[in-house]
Design a protein around this motif. Structure first.
Motif, PDB file in Angstrom:
ATOM      1  N   GLY A  68       0.895  -1.138   0.114  1.00  0.00           N
ATOM      2  CA  GLY A  68      -0.074   0.020   0.055  1.00  0.00           C
ATOM      3  C   GLY A  68       0.998   1.137   0.044  1.00  0.00           C
ATOM      4  N   LYS A  69       0.014   2.512   0.040  1.00  0.00           N
ATOM      5  CA  LYS A  69       0.781   3.936  -0.031  1.00  0.00           C
ATOM      6  C   LYS A  69       0.369   4.488   1.351  1.00  0.00           C
ATOM      7  CE  LYS A  69      -1.261   4.565  -4.075  1.00  0.00           C
ATOM      8  NZ  LYS A  69      -1.969   3.516  -4.485  1.00  0.00           N
ATOM      9  N   ALA A  70       1.515   4.803   1.793  1.00  0.00           N
ATOM     10  CA  ALA A  70       1.325   5.666   3.098  1.00  0.00           C
ATOM     11  C   ALA A  70       2.318   6.494   3.306  1.00  0.00           C
ATOM     12  CB  ALA A  70       1.016   4.601   4.324  1.00  0.00           C
ATOM     13  N   VAL A  71       2.158   7.797   4.264  1.00  0.00           N
ATOM     14  CA  VAL A  71       3.190   8.669   4.837  1.00  0.00           C
ATOM     15  C   VAL A  71       3.018   8.823   6.161  1.00  0.00           C
ATOM     16  CG1 VAL A  71       4.086   9.885   2.511  1.00  0.00           C
ATOM     17  CG2 VAL A  71       2.127  10.680   4.010  1.00  0.00           C
ATOM     18  N   ALA A  72       3.951   9.076   6.955  1.00  0.00           N
ATOM     19  CA  ALA A  72       3.736   9.409   8.348  1.00  0.00           C
ATOM     20  C   ALA A  72       3.529  10.776   8.481  1.00  0.00           C
ATOM     21  CB  ALA A  72       4.945   8.975   9.116  1.00  0.00           C
ATOM     22  N   ASN A  73       2.886  11.214   9.499  1.00  0.00           N
ATOM     23  CA  ASN A  73       2.716  12.538  10.134  1.00  0.00           C
ATOM     24  C   ASN A  73       2.771  12.714  11.633  1.00  0.00           C
ATOM     25  OD1 ASN A  73       1.044  14.841  11.357  1.00  0.00           O
ATOM     26  ND2 ASN A  73       1.660  15.939   9.428  1.00  0.00           N
ATOM     27  N   TYR A  74       3.822  13.461  12.240  1.00  0.00           N
ATOM     28  CA  TYR A  74       3.831  13.503  13.856  1.00  0.00           C
ATOM     29  C   TYR A  74       3.307  14.875  14.533  1.00  0.00           C
ATOM     30  CZ  TYR A  74       7.399  10.746  11.662  1.00  0.00           C
ATOM     31  OH  TYR A  74       8.188  10.013  10.851  1.00  0.00           O
ATOM     32  N   ASP A  75       2.560  15.298  13.901  1.00  0.00           N
ATOM     33  CA  ASP A  75       1.972  16.610  14.383  1.00  0.00           C
ATOM     34  C   ASP A  75       0.671  16.198  15.400  1.00  0.00           C
ATOM     35  OD1 ASP A  75       3.381  18.654  13.227  1.00  0.00           O
ATOM     36  OD2 ASP A  75       2.686  18.180  11.396  1.00  0.00           O
ATOM     37  N   ASN A  76       0.478  17.192  16.238  1.00  0.00           N
ATOM     38  CA  ASN A  76      -0.584  17.100  17.198  1.00  0.00           C
ATOM     39  C   ASN A  76      -1.651  17.547  16.205  1.00  0.00           C
ATOM     40  OD1 ASN A  76      -2.471  18.109  19.282  1.00  0.00           O
ATOM     41  ND2 ASN A  76      -0.911  18.365  20.516  1.00  0.00           N
ATOM     42  N   VAL A  77      -2.750  16.895  16.660  1.00  0.00           N
ATOM     43  CA  VAL A  77      -4.156  17.205  15.802  1.00  0.00           C
ATOM     44  C   VAL A  77      -4.368  18.681  15.983  1.00  0.00           C
ATOM     45  CG1 VAL A  77      -5.185  14.716  15.481  1.00  0.00           C
ATOM     46  CG2 VAL A  77      -5.266  15.989  17.758  1.00  0.00           C
ATOM     47  N   LEU A  78      -3.890  19.491  16.962  1.00  0.00           N
ATOM     48  CA  LEU A  78      -4.303  20.911  17.171  1.00  0.00           C
ATOM     49  C   LEU A  78      -3.894  21.514  16.133  1.00  0.00           C
ATOM     50  CD1 LEU A  78      -3.823  21.705  20.888  1.00  0.00           C
ATOM     51  CD2 LEU A  78      -6.003  21.827  19.473  1.00  0.00           C
ATOM     52  N   ASP A  79      -2.680  21.147  15.431  1.00  0.00           N
ATOM     53  CA  ASP A  79      -2.130  21.697  14.176  1.00  0.00           C
ATOM     54  C   ASP A  79      -2.862  20.826  12.897  1.00  0.00           C
ATOM     55  OD1 ASP A  79      -0.184  23.373  15.432  1.00  0.00           O
ATOM     56  OD2 ASP A  79       0.882  21.820  15.835  1.00  0.00           O
TER      57      ASP A  79
END
Ligand code: NAD
Length: 308
Positions: A68-79
């Motif tokens: 599959g295709k995926a990328v990570a993001n580590y931000d707080n959901v507030l951002d």
């Protein structure tokens, strides 16, 4: 080969809090059905302390290893705007936002600090608003969007020690009610999922023999269907656990007219004496809109006036 399987090819889905529990199960399912997945997770503790890139990275790896295709993001959901930017930068669009990230700060109401209250509201309610709001202009432009907000039976029914969490989770129901109305003309559908799943949030709360049946994987297909192009559900509260799913409504009693004619006042004694009629749920009914409720009040007023 044409199959009847539900696919998400070409769709880009953001799953917040996708490094563990329910979010991970959602991300893996979408990844296996052709969607490009933004795996958001700041990797903190269940009380909202700390951060780590590891959990999001692990889920991205799992999706990629399965093709599959995926990328990570580590931000707080507030951002939330940064999470949406990750989707746009990596895949050029965003179609589905699953607001799932969550923490707990359980305390009895008497011991609850403002910090316990604010942190829970920030992650659950404001974070969901921020992430959804950042995706909304894309949804409007492309005339397609699917939003999931995650509530809880603690919100719908209350639970000792969870005043902060219950309030935020019920706030999400209110948010969904209005987003469903504002989005529908642009084919943006918003629904609420009320899950019960085995995860680190529930591992010390539910008995082990129940826990093992509460697989997040049983709930992920329900969320997937709610996010599909073919699904017309909008503004609904869907509860799911153990491979079961059902729909919840708010209902209201018939109620009781507390004055005899239009020039009367209402006395506290009239309220007391008719309380069993006010609260009689025998013919309780669901209302579909604020217009329907207000319209019925106006009809009731006309009936009162005609008694003169
Ligand atoms: P979980 O702890 O296994 O997963 C939640 C994930 O969210 C974690 O990986 C965490 O790092 C991440 N996260 C927390 N705060 C974040 C933030 N500010 N930004 C980005 N990521 C963040 O929990 P779960 O049981 O899978 O819960 C998922 C959602 O379902 C939560 O919203 C929870 O309140 C809700 N819920 C769960 C249950 C249940 O039975 N498990 C019941 C009702 C509601």
């Amino acid at each position: 080969m044409v199959t009847n399987n539900l696919r998400f090819d070409g769709r880009v889905v953001i799953v917040t809090g996708a490094g563990a529990g329910l979010g991970r199960a959602y991300a893996l399912l979408f990844g296996s059905r052709g969607a490009s997945v933004v795996v958001n997770d700041l990797g903190g503790s269940r009380h909202g302390d700390g951060s780590s890139t590891k959990v999001a990275d692990t889920v991205v790896e799992e999706i990629r290893r399965a093709g599959g295709k995926a990328v990570a993001n580590y931000d707080n959901v507030l951002d939330g705007d940064k999470i949406v930017k990750t989707a746009i930068d990596a895949f050029g669009r965003v179609d589905i936002v699953i607001n799932n990230a969550g923490i707990l700060r359980d305390k009895s109401f008497v011991k609850m600090s403002d910090k316990d209250w604010d942190l829970i509201h920030d992650v659950h309610l404001k974070g969901s608003m921020r992430t959804t709001k950042a995706a909304w202009p894309y949804f409007r432009e492309q005339k397609f969007g699917r939003v999931i907000l995650t509530s809880s039976n603690s919100g719908l029914y209350g639970n000792f020690g969870q005043a902060n969490y219950s309030a935020a989770k019920m706030g999400l129901v209110g948010l969904a009610n209005t987003l469903a109305i504002e989005g529908v003309k642009n084919n943006i559908h918003t629904n609420v999922i009320v899950p019960t799943a085995g995860s680190r949030l529930t591992e010390d709360i539910v008995p082990p023999d129940f826990f093992e049946h509460l697989k997040p994987e049983f709930i992920a297909p329900v969320v997937a269907w709610l996010c599909h192009d073919d699904c017309m559900e909008n503004g609904s509260i869907i509860e799911s656990a153990i491979g079961w799913a059902g729909k919840c409504h708010i209902v209201r009693s018939d109620g009781f007219m507390l004055r005899k004619n239009v020039n009367d006042l209402v006395s506290p004694e009239a309220v007391r004496d008719n309380w069993s009629s006010v609260t009689n749920m025998q013919n309780a009914k669901r209302y579909g809109s604020i217009q329907e409720v207000t319209g019925e009040i106006m009809t009731t007023l006309e009936a009162l006036k005609s008694r003169e």
